[in-house]
Structure formats: C-alpha cells, structure tokens
Design an enzyme around this catalytic site. Structure first.
Site, PDB file in Angstrom:
ATOM      1  CG  LEU A  29     -13.640   9.356 -22.375  1.00 32.74           C
ATOM      2  CD1 LEU A  29     -14.350  10.409 -23.199  1.00 32.74           C
ATOM      3  CD2 LEU A  29     -12.216   9.786 -22.079  1.00 32.74           C
ATOM      4  CE1 TYR A  60     -14.509   5.748 -11.932  1.00 35.79           C
ATOM      5  CE2 TYR A  60     -14.049   3.686 -13.077  1.00 35.79           C
ATOM      6  CZ  TYR A  60     -13.963   5.062 -13.007  1.00 35.79           C
ATOM      7  OH  TYR A  60     -13.342   5.757 -14.018  1.00 35.79           O
ATOM      8  CB  THR A  88      -8.081  -1.080 -22.318  1.00 35.85           C
ATOM      9  OG1 THR A  88      -7.519  -2.119 -21.511  1.00 35.85           O
ATOM     10  CG2 THR A  88      -6.992  -0.417 -23.154  1.00 35.85           C
ATOM     11  CG  ASN A  89      -5.662  -1.381 -17.629  1.00 38.36           C
ATOM     12  OD1 ASN A  89      -6.337  -1.010 -16.683  1.00 38.36           O
ATOM     13  ND2 ASN A  89      -5.564  -2.658 -17.975  1.00 38.36           N
ATOM     14  CG  HIS A 103      -3.347   3.342 -12.641  1.00 33.25           C
ATOM     15  ND1 HIS A 103      -4.192   3.997 -13.514  1.00 33.25           N
ATOM     16  CD2 HIS A 103      -4.012   3.279 -11.460  1.00 33.25           C
ATOM     17  CE1 HIS A 103      -5.321   4.304 -12.893  1.00 33.25           C
ATOM     18  NE2 HIS A 103      -5.231   3.894 -11.647  1.00 33.25           N
ATOM     19  NE  ARG A 111       7.480  -0.438  -7.085  1.00 30.64           N
ATOM     20  CZ  ARG A 111       6.353  -1.116  -6.905  1.00 30.64           C
ATOM     21  NH1 ARG A 111       6.357  -2.437  -6.986  1.00 30.64           N
ATOM     22  NH2 ARG A 111       5.234  -0.479  -6.652  1.00 30.64           N
ATOM     23  CD1 TRP A 126       3.644  -5.054  -4.322  1.00 30.19           C
ATOM     24  CD2 TRP A 126       1.483  -4.538  -4.101  1.00 30.19           C
ATOM     25  NE1 TRP A 126       3.532  -4.248  -3.231  1.00 30.19           N
ATOM     26  CE2 TRP A 126       2.219  -3.911  -3.071  1.00 30.19           C
ATOM     27  CE3 TRP A 126       0.107  -4.347  -4.174  1.00 30.19           C
ATOM     28  CZ2 TRP A 126       1.606  -3.115  -2.112  1.00 30.19           C
ATOM     29  CZ3 TRP A 126      -0.516  -3.556  -3.218  1.00 30.19           C
ATOM     30  CH2 TRP A 126       0.232  -2.945  -2.191  1.00 30.19           C
ATOM     31  CG  ASP A 202      -1.779 -12.490  -9.154  1.00 30.49           C
ATOM     32  OD1 ASP A 202      -0.865 -11.649  -9.179  1.00 30.49           O
ATOM     33  OD2 ASP A 202      -1.582 -13.711  -9.185  1.00 30.49           O
TER      34      ASP A 202
END
Length: 242
Positions: A29, A60, A88-89, A103, A111, A126, A202
């Site tokens: 992975l 990384y 992906t994420n 993340h 939050r 952010w 960003d």
C-alpha cells in the site's frame, strides 16, 4: 527523516522476507502523494516519475515509490506476484479524531461536534475552502484491497505492465473543502457559522485520482460521501465521544 528511513527499511525487509519465505503474493500500500506536484488531473498511474514531487511530501513519496519499484523488481527477477495500490484520502470508522493531528474529515467531525456540545457560535476551518479533495470510505478501501489481491494473475497482467504495475484506488469524485465542511456541519447538527482562515495554507488546488485502471478490472466504490460521513459520525459518537 527518521520516520522516512524507518518506512523504507520496514517495507524493504517485509518484501525481502516475503520472497525468502516463499510468499508468492503480496499487496503493498502506498499513497497518491507519489505523483508529481504539477500532475495533470485526474492523476493517472502513468504520471509516476514524470516530474518533480511536491517538496513537503518528497521524502514520504520517495519511500512509497521505492516500495513499488522493489515489488516490480522481485516480480521481474523472481517471478513473484507482488502488487501495489495507491489509495486516495481515506476516512471512516476507527479513524484518528485527535483535535490537533487528525486529517480533514475526522478533524472537522471532532470540531463541529465539540462546538455543538458547548454551544459555540462558530467553527474555524483552515484555508479558503476552495480547494478540491477526493475521499474514499475505509470499507471501500478494504474491499478494493482484497479485489486487487485476489484478482486472477492474467487479468492483473493484462491491465498493468511490469514497470508500471501500481493501481490507483479512489472514489473518482472530489468536493471543495467548503462543501465538505457544510455537509459535516449538517450531519453533526451544528447551527453556528463556518469561518475560513485564509491565512492558513490551502495546498494543491485539486487532487483527484484517475480510477480508470481498476474500474476496467471490475471494481467500483459502493459508499458515497454522505453515507460514509453519517456512518463515521455515528461511530464517533458511540466510541469516541462517550
């Protein structure tokens, strides 16, 4: 630097030990951070090593690229069947919801929930909120991993090549951080305002994976973002915020 060194050594030792113990099939992975900084969107497997990497991700990314190439080298030299996937994420149950080092999705869930609980009037996110990101629910990732690992060897070879064998895993859909925050706000039930701190970075404007290769093999994700967010928040309330 120490983390990257450990990452490279662990993957090299695992892959080498797999070969010496006659393990013929292995799944490595990686991450979509392996692709160049200025990669065309959506990011296809063929863009690997075509340009410079994002500087903040470079160590990384190099570690992950080394793992891909090590698997390919064993396959060519020793006839093993070592495969690589680049997710992906990811998000979902059992995620890291720490308030300072999680993340984006678990961070926003934590939050907004905290703000709702204490009656806070606003939540700060952010960045500008205009960047687009892709997300995949963890259960879909697990199913994709098994799909690739169990795929017939000839079918795998037909859709890859010996020196370009890795496979993207993603949803194929992206969303702005602003819309993501608004959706999480609604799911959590927070009634205050969302403020965007534009003094914060960003990052890349868009990061979307091309999932044509795995789609052609027969895999598609099953859990859309809204359903995945609801399941993740339910899990958070039952397991973290107790």
């Amino acid at each position: 630097a120490e983390f990257i060194y450990e990452n490279i050594m662990i993957e090299a030792n695992v892959i080498h030990a797999a070969y010496h113990n006659n393990c013929q099939r292995l799944l490595f992975l990686g991450s979509t951070c392996i692709y160049p900084k200025n990669v065309s969107q959506p990011m296809s497997e063929s863009s690997l090593l075509m340009d410079k990497l994002e500087p903040t991700n470079e160590p990384y990314a190099i570690a992950k690229i080394a793992g891909i190439k090590l698997c390919e080298s064993y396959n060519r030299q020793h006839g093993t069947d070592y495969r690589s996937i680049m997710p992906t994420n990811l998000y979902g149950i059992n995620d890291n919801f720490h308030p300072t080092n999680s993340h984006v999705i678990p961070a926003l869930i934590q939050r907004f929930h905290a703000a709702k609980t204490i009656g806070q009037k606003e939540v700060i996110v952010w960045g500008s909120g205009n960047v687009r990101r892709e997300f995949l629910y963890v259960d879909d990732m697990a199913k994709a991993s098994l799909f690739v690992l169990q795929l017939d060897k000839e079918a795998y070879k037909k859709n890859t090549s010996p020196m370009l064998s890795h496979i993207n895993i993603g949803s194929g859909v992206d969303i702005t951080v602003k819309k993501l925050a608004e959706e999480i706000k609604d799911i959590v039930g927070f009634n205050g305002k969302i403020l965007f701190d534009k003094s914060k970075p960003d990052g890349p404007l868009k990061k979307l994976t091309d999932i044509t290769r795995i789609s052609n093999m027969g895999w598609i994700p099953n859990i859309n973002l809204t359903d995945g967010l609801k399941e993740t928040y339910d899990w958070y309330r039952n397991h973290i915020n107790v």
